[in-house]
Design a protein around this motif. Sequence first.
Motif, PDB file in Angstrom:
ATOM      1  N   LEU A   1     -59.981 -68.464  26.288  1.00  0.00           N
ATOM      2  CA  LEU A   1     -59.133 -68.565  27.489  1.00  0.00           C
ATOM      3  C   LEU A   1     -58.651 -69.968  27.830  1.00  0.00           C
ATOM      4  O   LEU A   1     -57.899 -70.139  28.788  1.00  0.00           O
ATOM      5  CB  LEU A   1     -59.819 -67.951  28.721  1.00  0.00           C
ATOM      6  N   GLY A   2     -59.036 -71.000  27.081  1.00  0.00           N
ATOM      7  CA  GLY A   2     -58.537 -72.343  27.388  1.00  0.00           C
ATOM      8  C   GLY A   2     -57.100 -72.519  26.910  1.00  0.00           C
ATOM      9  O   GLY A   2     -56.703 -71.958  25.896  1.00  0.00           O
ATOM     10  N   TYR A   3     -56.319 -73.297  27.632  1.00  0.00           N
ATOM     11  CA  TYR A   3     -54.977 -73.682  27.191  1.00  0.00           C
ATOM     12  C   TYR A   3     -54.592 -74.951  27.933  1.00  0.00           C
ATOM     13  O   TYR A   3     -55.175 -75.253  28.983  1.00  0.00           O
ATOM     14  CB  TYR A   3     -53.955 -72.564  27.444  1.00  0.00           C
TER      15      TYR A   3
ATOM     16  N   ASN B   1     -57.289 -78.058  14.151  1.00  0.00           N
ATOM     17  CA  ASN B   1     -57.827 -77.987  15.511  1.00  0.00           C
ATOM     18  C   ASN B   1     -57.882 -76.544  15.972  1.00  0.00           C
ATOM     19  O   ASN B   1     -58.949 -76.021  16.288  1.00  0.00           O
ATOM     20  CB  ASN B   1     -56.978 -78.837  16.459  1.00  0.00           C
ATOM     21  N   GLU B   2     -56.735 -75.885  16.027  1.00  0.00           N
ATOM     22  CA  GLU B   2     -56.724 -74.476  16.442  1.00  0.00           C
ATOM     23  C   GLU B   2     -55.470 -73.824  15.920  1.00  0.00           C
ATOM     24  O   GLU B   2     -54.549 -74.488  15.457  1.00  0.00           O
ATOM     25  CB  GLU B   2     -56.797 -74.358  17.973  1.00  0.00           C
ATOM     26  N   MET B   3     -55.451 -72.497  15.982  1.00  0.00           N
ATOM     27  CA  MET B   3     -54.231 -71.781  15.639  1.00  0.00           C
ATOM     28  C   MET B   3     -53.734 -71.047  16.872  1.00  0.00           C
ATOM     29  O   MET B   3     -54.518 -70.679  17.752  1.00  0.00           O
ATOM     30  CB  MET B   3     -54.443 -70.806  14.486  1.00  0.00           C
TER      31      MET B   3
ATOM     32  N   ASP C   1     -60.860 -66.922  19.822  1.00  0.00           N
ATOM     33  CA  ASP C   1     -62.208 -67.468  19.903  1.00  0.00           C
ATOM     34  C   ASP C   1     -62.298 -68.727  19.033  1.00  0.00           C
ATOM     35  O   ASP C   1     -62.192 -68.645  17.811  1.00  0.00           O
ATOM     36  CB  ASP C   1     -63.206 -66.402  19.420  1.00  0.00           C
ATOM     37  N   ARG C   2     -62.489 -69.874  19.684  1.00  0.00           N
ATOM     38  CA  ARG C   2     -62.514 -71.135  18.925  1.00  0.00           C
ATOM     39  C   ARG C   2     -63.605 -71.148  17.861  1.00  0.00           C
ATOM     40  O   ARG C   2     -63.448 -71.770  16.805  1.00  0.00           O
ATOM     41  CB  ARG C   2     -62.714 -72.327  19.859  1.00  0.00           C
ATOM     42  N   MET C   3     -64.741 -70.482  18.105  1.00  0.00           N
ATOM     43  CA  MET C   3     -65.807 -70.426  17.090  1.00  0.00           C
ATOM     44  C   MET C   3     -65.325 -69.632  15.885  1.00  0.00           C
ATOM     45  O   MET C   3     -65.504 -70.047  14.741  1.00  0.00           O
ATOM     46  CB  MET C   3     -67.059 -69.730  17.654  1.00  0.00           C
TER      47      MET C   3
HETATM   48 MG    MG Z   1     -55.002 -73.576  22.460  1.00  0.00          MG
END
Ligand code: MG
Length: 381
Positions: free
Chosen positions: A143-145, A262-264, A98-100
């Motif tokens: 679910l984004g990639y 950005n993200e993990m 979850d990006r949030m």
């Molecule tokens: Mg990603």
Amino acid sequence: MTTVGILGGGQLARMLALSGAPLGLRFLVLDSVADACAAQFAPLLQADYRDQAALAEFAARVDVVTFDFENVPAESAGWLAERVPVFPSPRALAVAQDRMAEKTLFRDLGIPVPPFAAVDSRETLDAALAAIGTPCILKTRRLGYDGKGQFRLRGPADADAAWAALGAQAGTVGLILEGFVAFQRELSVVAVRSREGELRAWPLTENWHVDGILSASLAPASAEPGLQRQALEAAGKVAAALDYVGVFALELFLRDGVLLANEMAPRVHNSGHWTIEGAETSQFQNHLRAVLGLPLGEVRPLGHSCMLNWIGELPPAAPVLAEPGGHWHDYGKSPRAGRKVGHATLRADDPQELAAALERVGRALGRQAQVAPVAARLRGA
Ligand code: MG
Ligand code: ATP
Ligand code: MG
């Protein structure tokens, strides 16, 4: 005999299985598709990730469970964790899904992040836009990639188009609005944490993306020691907060000497594929060692490496194999637009040598544009 269960049967599971073979490990892959490319090297249990009977059979046949794919339903990971050791933990997985949740964790840990806000309606989009400003990016939370599920807004007038593109998903996977970072470079740190809490990180890697998909990675990145320290500190904080076990990656933007997270990725990562030939111990081997409670291997680099991703279809292998430090990885997948079907790693002791090898391969394969930014960096641009 130890059997490692892997949820997801893509190229990451395939490379985990290949790297575990010398350790005498057996594998079992759970995937919903029959042609999962890891199945060429490991037995496949073909089932939906929510299939209770399949999960029960999987749990009974393996000694430890790990992931090739972070979007396994959290309930399935939790159900398995009550029956067999699961690394990383379902909680770590849930945060990284979850990006949030992940951006909130980074911020709470004092790790710099772009401004961000949750969006669940057209009104909250307008409020978030007013707070964050443009340019910015609207993304699905889950679910984004490979850059899928994202919409870039150049100005406030793009709000309608952004909502038309992603608004329908506000009530399902959720949305997040992020400030657009005018970064100088994209970097990542791939790290591994043992069951005892020992952390090791491979050197910072510089990454180039094309159409939201990783195109090339260079390691070690040419970066001041201060940046390596910043990245290691951020990775250590995240790993400790999640009591993380195994390999993970933090994707970072470098802007004016500061690394923004950005993200993990709660798994082995595309930007760590160079470690197979370019480091004393690969990310795949160290992930297996970590989840099995074995001593971690050294992560020092062996010279300079560049990984080139093959997207859609494989070019001919010969020009890469003709290079003294050329290594080829064919994932055994059928070609399809936007699909990661393989990669090459070029390794050399000297940066100039690596640049020359990249340019030769780029010319031979007609991929000059893919190698050019990496060669330029190696030549000191
Ligand atoms: Mg990603
Ligand atoms: P991955 O395949 O790495 O999981 P993803 O679909 O999860 O990708 P992100 O990593 O969030 O997506 O974004 C893909 C790329 O888009 C990034 O590597 C970066 O180049 C660009 N990007 C994403 N967010 C931002 C941002 N806030 N500012 C600037 N560029 C961004
Ligand atoms: Mg990413």
